[in-house]
Enzyme design. Structure first.
Site, PDB file in Angstrom:
ATOM      1  N   ASP A 121       6.623  -1.972   7.071  1.00 36.33           N
ATOM      2  CA  ASP A 121       6.444  -1.668   8.496  1.00 36.33           C
ATOM      3  C   ASP A 121       7.440  -2.465   9.334  1.00 36.33           C
ATOM      4  O   ASP A 121       8.027  -1.958  10.291  1.00 36.33           O
ATOM      5  CB  ASP A 121       5.019  -2.017   8.959  1.00 36.33           C
ATOM      6  CG  ASP A 121       4.062  -0.834   8.883  1.00 36.33           C
ATOM      7  OD1 ASP A 121       4.199  -0.033   7.938  1.00 36.33           O
ATOM      8  OD2 ASP A 121       3.182  -0.715   9.763  1.00 36.33           O
ATOM      9  N   LYS A 141       4.848 -15.104  -3.441  1.00 34.90           N
ATOM     10  CA  LYS A 141       4.327 -16.323  -2.807  1.00 34.90           C
ATOM     11  C   LYS A 141       3.980 -17.296  -3.920  1.00 34.90           C
ATOM     12  O   LYS A 141       2.854 -17.788  -4.049  1.00 34.90           O
ATOM     13  CB  LYS A 141       3.106 -15.957  -1.933  1.00 34.90           C
ATOM     14  CG  LYS A 141       2.577 -17.081  -1.060  1.00 34.90           C
ATOM     15  CD  LYS A 141       3.490 -17.481   0.084  1.00 34.90           C
ATOM     16  CE  LYS A 141       2.915 -18.702   0.808  1.00 34.90           C
ATOM     17  NZ  LYS A 141       3.851 -19.276   1.802  1.00 34.90           N
ATOM     18  N   TYR A 150      -5.250  -4.675  -3.278  1.00 34.31           N
ATOM     19  CA  TYR A 150      -5.745  -3.354  -2.866  1.00 34.31           C
ATOM     20  C   TYR A 150      -6.792  -2.819  -3.834  1.00 34.31           C
ATOM     21  O   TYR A 150      -7.712  -2.125  -3.437  1.00 34.31           O
ATOM     22  CB  TYR A 150      -4.586  -2.342  -2.820  1.00 34.31           C
ATOM     23  CG  TYR A 150      -3.894  -2.249  -1.486  1.00 34.31           C
ATOM     24  CD1 TYR A 150      -3.215  -3.341  -0.954  1.00 34.31           C
ATOM     25  CD2 TYR A 150      -3.893  -1.064  -0.769  1.00 34.31           C
ATOM     26  CE1 TYR A 150      -2.567  -3.248   0.254  1.00 34.31           C
ATOM     27  CE2 TYR A 150      -3.237  -0.961   0.440  1.00 34.31           C
ATOM     28  CZ  TYR A 150      -2.577  -2.044   0.951  1.00 34.31           C
ATOM     29  OH  TYR A 150      -1.937  -1.947   2.146  1.00 34.31           O
TER      30      TYR A 150
HETATM   31  C1  IPM Z   1       0.801   2.625   3.970  1.00 33.70           C
HETATM   32  C2  IPM Z   1      -0.485   2.589   4.742  1.00 33.70           C
HETATM   33  C3  IPM Z   1      -1.643   2.591   3.763  1.00 33.70           C
HETATM   34  C4  IPM Z   1      -1.541   1.318   2.947  1.00 33.70           C
HETATM   35  C5  IPM Z   1      -3.029   2.736   4.408  1.00 33.70           C
HETATM   36  C6  IPM Z   1      -3.137   4.003   5.226  1.00 33.70           C
HETATM   37  C7  IPM Z   1      -4.132   2.684   3.377  1.00 33.70           C
HETATM   38  O1  IPM Z   1      -0.510   1.497   5.609  1.00 33.70           O
HETATM   39  O2  IPM Z   1       1.015   3.582   3.209  1.00 33.70           O
HETATM   40  O3  IPM Z   1       1.612   1.713   4.129  1.00 33.70           O
HETATM   41  O4  IPM Z   1      -2.026   0.255   3.356  1.00 33.70           O
HETATM   42  O5  IPM Z   1      -0.967   1.387   1.863  1.00 33.70           O
HETATM   43 MG    MG Z   2       1.304   0.425   5.672  1.00 29.78          MG
END
Ligand code: IPM
Ligand code: MG
Length: 347
Positions: free
Chosen positions: A246, A186, A136
């Site tokens: 998620d 990984k 990131y």
């Molecule tokens: C999360 C979201 C964020 C991320 C996005 C909105 C940048 O998906 O908080 O999980 O990828 O961290």
């Molecule tokens: Mg996310």
């Protein structure tokens, strides 16, 4: 009086944050609140997704209650001006390196899970995601190869101190739970992951009561749907944690139920639902406010040392769900405000 920054943001962010604020007001905890613009809403009003006034408020506040950012109208802007940059900037500037994403089945929601009820019913885990490093925040760029092909790159990188501090959050969290830590990486392919695994094992020596295991991320994705009850605390890097959290949310029924905390060394934190801005249902009163309300509870517990009202909020949400109230994401028709009313009544 603790100062809470309310950054409601885009889409359903304002609707769900309003309900969380109502719950906090009802508890009469002596908090003060100040609103700030963030995301697409801030870009519209001030030309930047994270304007200086908002960052200033975030620095001054004791904790931040965050809604959601993201607006398809701005997807074609240069990356630095897109709504998502606001949350990334807040995380980086405030050093919010530890992201806690609990996923626990609420009694009565077993049927809403994408998994069989008997599999889903056993879910009670916390995903601890490193939040200020990894691919990131590594060097990124676009270019052209010698052959004239367009190329792009994002560097995956951790140093040992970054891994050690998130490892400590993982082990400490495990000490307060079932004392089992699953580190996900990984390491069969990535050097970043081999470092991650080595440092996890080194930190493990300071926590002899915790059993640490390692799992490759592809296997973890599979195990999360095969047998999610096996996980207690799962610790992983930024990118893997984004994806697995998620996935875990759908295993417990709805992404509309899951809160999160992003905290720094000083226990200052940003608290937000893990769902996004859901522009397709924004402004219709359909959004589930539970994740936002539960995020407020996490804020009381982790940043404001108020565990008792946090417990009360969580119990009230559990009561409302057990009583059968369902917003649209859970197959029902209870509105955002009506769900807030029910939680207030259960308090
Ligand atoms: C999360 C979201 C964020 C991320 C996005 C909105 C940048 O998906 O908080 O999980 O990828 O961290
Ligand atoms: Mg996310």
């Amino acid at each position: 009086m603790p100062l809470i920054a309310i950054l409601a943001g885009d889409g359903i962010g304002p609707e769900v944050t309003t309900q969380a604020r109502r719950v906090l007001d009802a508890l009469d905890l002596g908090l003060t609140f100040e609103d700030g613009l963030v995301g697409g809403a801030a870009y519209r009003a001030a030309g930047h997704p994270l304007p200086p006034a908002t960052m200033d408020l975030a620095y001054r506040a004791d904790a931040i209650l965050f809604g959601a950012v993201g607006d398809p109208a701005f997807d074609t802007l240069e990356r630095a001006l897109r709504p998502e940059q606001a949350i990334l900037g807040l995380r980086k500037n405030l050093g919010l390196f530890a992201n806690l994403r609990p996923a626990k089945m609420f009694a009565g929601l077993e049927d809403a899970s994408a998994l069989r009820p008997e599999v889903a019913g056993a879910i009670d885990m916390v995903i601890i995601r490193e939040l200020t490093g990894d691919v990131y925040f590594g060097d990124k760029g676009r270019g052209t190869t010698p052959e004239g092909l367009r190329e792009g790159h994002d560097l995956m990188r951790y140093d040992e101190a970054e891994v050690a501090r998130i490892a400590r959050v993982g082990f400490t969290t495990a000490m307060g739970r079932r004392r089992r830590l699953m580190s996900v990486d990984k390491a069969n392919v990535l050097e970043t992951s081999q470092l991650w695994r080595d440092v996890m094992n080194e930190v493990a020596r300071d926590f002899p009561d915790v059993t640490v295991q390692h799992m490759y991320v592809d296997n973890a994705a599979m195990q999360l749907v095969r047998n999610p009850g096996q996980f207690d605390v799962l610790v992983t890097g930024n990118l893997f944690g984004d994806i697995l959290s998620d996935q875990a949310s759908m295993c417990v029924g709805s992404i509309g139920m899951l809160p999160s905390a992003a905290i720094n060394d000083a226990a200052k934190g940003l608290y937000e639902p893990i769902h996004g801005s859901a522009p397709d249902i924004a402004g219709q009163g359909k959004a589930n406010p539970c994740a936002a309300i539960l995020s407020a509870a996490m804020m009381l517990r982790h940043s404001l040392a108020m565990p008792a009202p946090a417990d009360r909020i969580e119990a009230a949400v559990a009561t409302v769900i057990a009583g059968g109230a369902r917003t649209a994401d859970l197959g029902g028709s209870v509105s955002t405000t009506a769900m807030g009313d029910l939680v207030l009544a259960a308090l």
